[in-house]
Design a protein around this motif. Structure first.
Motif, PDB file in Angstrom:
ATOM      1  N   THR A 173       0.811  -1.225   0.000  1.00  0.00           N
ATOM      2  CA  THR A 173       0.000   0.000   0.000  1.00  0.00           C
ATOM      3  C   THR A 173       0.839   1.268   0.000  1.00  0.00           C
ATOM      4  O   THR A 173       0.291   2.365   0.117  1.00  0.00           O
ATOM      5  N   ARG A 174       2.141   1.158  -0.160  1.00  0.00           N
ATOM      6  CA  ARG A 174       3.013   2.332  -0.030  1.00  0.00           C
ATOM      7  C   ARG A 174       2.690   3.410  -1.062  1.00  0.00           C
ATOM      8  O   ARG A 174       2.855   4.598  -0.791  1.00  0.00           O
ATOM      9  N   GLU A 175       2.221   3.022  -2.236  1.00  0.00           N
ATOM     10  CA  GLU A 175       1.888   4.004  -3.266  1.00  0.00           C
ATOM     11  C   GLU A 175       0.401   4.331  -3.278  1.00  0.00           C
ATOM     12  O   GLU A 175      -0.069   5.027  -4.178  1.00  0.00           O
ATOM     13  N   ARG A 176      -0.326   3.844  -2.304  1.00  0.00           N
ATOM     14  CA  ARG A 176      -1.775   4.049  -2.271  1.00  0.00           C
ATOM     15  C   ARG A 176      -2.241   4.813  -1.040  1.00  0.00           C
ATOM     16  O   ARG A 176      -3.420   4.861  -0.735  1.00  0.00           O
ATOM     17  N   LEU A 177      -1.291   5.403  -0.334  1.00  0.00           N
ATOM     18  CA  LEU A 177      -1.636   6.268   0.793  1.00  0.00           C
ATOM     19  C   LEU A 177      -2.120   7.609   0.252  1.00  0.00           C
ATOM     20  O   LEU A 177      -1.646   8.078  -0.781  1.00  0.00           O
ATOM     21  N   PRO A 178      -3.058   8.252   0.942  1.00  0.00           N
ATOM     22  CA  PRO A 178      -3.570   9.563   0.482  1.00  0.00           C
ATOM     23  C   PRO A 178      -2.578  10.691   0.765  1.00  0.00           C
ATOM     24  O   PRO A 178      -2.875  11.644   1.496  1.00  0.00           O
ATOM     25  N   ASP A 179      -1.408  10.569   0.186  1.00  0.00           N
ATOM     26  CA  ASP A 179      -0.353  11.559   0.379  1.00  0.00           C
ATOM     27  C   ASP A 179      -0.616  12.787  -0.492  1.00  0.00           C
ATOM     28  O   ASP A 179      -1.386  12.728  -1.462  1.00  0.00           O
ATOM     29  N   THR A 180       0.031  13.890  -0.173  1.00  0.00           N
ATOM     30  CA  THR A 180      -0.088  15.106  -0.970  1.00  0.00           C
ATOM     31  C   THR A 180       0.389  14.846  -2.398  1.00  0.00           C
ATOM     32  O   THR A 180       1.486  14.344  -2.621  1.00  0.00           O
TER      33      THR A 180
END
Length: 228
Positions: free
Chosen positions: A42-49
């Motif tokens: 899920t590292r690329e699927r976090l709701p990051d900026t």
């Protein structure tokens, strides 16, 4: 992963549920690898900026809470490894724990790599809950490694801005933690500090550290008299 990509539900809701459901696996080794697998998937699927999942999927604040929650549970599982099995195998368990420390530290690397974790966000939303989780594990080996990891993965400017908070939490470590090693690592990182724009030299960040060491030495000198 497919459900997250479909965006049928907010990413933060799905990820929070996954982190919570992982509590169903309480065997330390299995739990650690399960949570590490979750972190990697899920590292690329976090709701990051700036990510595809920001907005309806959540904010960087949600991403921070998710990573911290996973980190806290992994730290607990990691500490519990030393209590599993007979006392005769304690040395072997400590060796296994040392080998698995990078798995737990992976959460800190992911936290530091979030685009939305600016200095302001780190100061307001990360440093306090992160240090609380590290201190609460009450294990010297874990505290020492995790604090050194914190010093390493976040920019030096973040540490200088939150130095009083970090030093305050060092006073609450387990007696088994090597505080001098942590301070040595911190000082090495602070030596990399460069002058800010418009300044001819970097500001003094070592005086607070020296004051902290002096206070700690003074408190230790008081212990024999208090015992009397």
């Amino acid at each position: 992963r497919v459900f997250l990509q479909s965006k049928e539900a907010a990413a933060k809701v799905v990820l929070e549920d996954l982190v919570e459901h992982c509590k169903g696996v309480q065997q330390p080794l299995r739990g650690l690898f399960l949570r590490n697998y979750l972190l990697q998937c899920t590292r690329e699927r976090l709701p990051d900026t700036g990510s595809d999942y920001e907005g309806e999927g959540g904010t960087v604040s949600d991403a921070i809470k998710i990573v911290l929650a996973n980190f806290g549970e992994m730290a607990k599982l990691w500490v519990r490894m030393q209590h599993q099995g007979p006392a005769a195998n304690k040395e072997q368990r400590e060796k296994e724990r040392a080998e698995l420390k990078v798995v737990v530290g992976g959460n800190l690397h992911r936290l530091a790599s979030l685009e939305g974790v600016t200095l302001q966000v780190y100061t307001a939303e990360v440093v306090q809950p992160l240090l609380e989780l590290i201190v609460s594990c009450k294990d010297g080996l874990a505290q020492e490694y995790l604090l050194e990891c914190v010093c390493q993965v976040f920019p030096v400017a973040y540490h200088t801005a939150t130095l009083p908070t970090l030093l305050r939490f060092l006073s609450w470590l387990s007696a088994a933690a090597d505080e001098s090693a942590i301070l040595s690592h911190l000082i090495s990182r602070l030596c990399a500090l460069e002058p800010a724009d418009g300044e001819t030299e970097a500001r003094d960040v070592f005086t607070p550290v020296a004051d902290h060491v002096e206070r700690r030495c003074a408190s230790l000198r008081l212990l024999p008299s208090l015992a009397l």
